[in-house]
Scaffold this motif. Sequence first.
Motif, short mmCIF file in Angstrom:
data_model
loop_
_atom_site.label_atom_id
_atom_site.label_comp_id
_atom_site.label_asym_id
_atom_site.label_seq_id
_atom_site.Cartn_x
_atom_site.Cartn_y
_atom_site.Cartn_z
N ALA A 121 2.98 -1.76 9.07
CA ALA A 121 3.03 -0.72 10.10
C ALA A 121 4.30 -0.96 10.93
N GLU A 122 4.15 -1.43 12.15
CA GLU A 122 5.34 -1.70 12.98
C GLU A 122 6.24 -2.75 12.34
N VAL A 145 6.72 6.24 11.33
CA VAL A 145 7.64 6.58 10.25
C VAL A 145 8.70 7.58 10.72
N GLY A 146 8.29 8.47 11.64
CA GLY A 146 9.23 9.48 12.14
C GLY A 146 10.47 8.88 12.78
N ARG A 147 10.35 7.69 13.32
CA ARG A 147 11.50 7.03 13.93
C ARG A 147 12.54 6.59 12.89
N PHE A 175 2.99 2.65 4.53
CA PHE A 175 2.71 2.49 5.94
C PHE A 175 1.23 2.80 6.16
N ALA A 176 0.47 1.76 6.50
CA ALA A 176 -0.97 1.94 6.70
C ALA A 176 -1.54 0.75 7.46
N THR A 206 0.02 6.98 5.61
CA THR A 206 -1.17 7.72 6.04
C THR A 206 -0.74 8.59 7.23
N PRO A 207 -1.41 9.71 7.46
CA PRO A 207 -0.98 10.63 8.52
C PRO A 207 -0.84 9.99 9.89
N ASP A 208 -1.72 9.03 10.23
CA ASP A 208 -1.67 8.39 11.54
C ASP A 208 -0.44 7.51 11.73
#
Length: 232
Positions: A97-98, A124-126, A78-79, A117-119
């Motif tokens: 990403a999305e 990703v939390g979803r 995811f970036a 990546t952290p941002d």
Amino acid sequence: MAKLGKRMTAAKAAFEDKHNVTVTEAVELVKGNASAKFDETVEIAMNLGVDPRHADQMVRGVVTLPNGTGKTVRVAVFARGPKAEEAEAAGADIVGAEDLMEQVQAGNINFDRCIATPDMMPIVGRLGKILGPRNLMPNPRVGTVTMDVKQAVEAAKGGEVQFKAEKAGVVHAGVGKASFDADKLVENVKAFISAVNKAKPSGAKGTYLKSIALTSTMGPGVKIDVADAVAE
């Protein structure tokens, strides 16, 4: 009860009276009796004296096996922008990403390792309820939430293995293929055991390494002598 086939019967006979053997003996037994028509994975299971339901008893970590896993690892990242390009250049199989979030939500999980990546973590939390149970959720503790996506992708492709204690306190992983040379399998097994041993949590009480077993995909298991396994 299903009748054992000739191959499994022969394998069980070879393992009879083999208890608490050395790592080398266990590898030779498992390797010598992996007779399926495909290259079986050699798997380790470690029963730990922990209760992962308590935060101070969770065992989690990562180890790079010196001789790799023998498995082709598909990596998703995811970036966005330059970091997405960096991931692709490093050999990531899926980058997004999305759009990648939507693929996962639709059940298209065609990867073995997930890096972010952290941002990207709000996105990703979803996916926690989907990726968490599959042990695919990116986590900074094991280096899968990072800005250094190149290193993370290369490590995942190069034999890095993540481990995490399950509810019963068991850690298991593939540590190579039956086609590996015995000495290379021994090195991998010892590296994995050492990493789990070093990951002993502060809340662990009593005996930490309770038992260790080695098996192949289609073969019986053999117990390894814990004292021998952790000896330098």
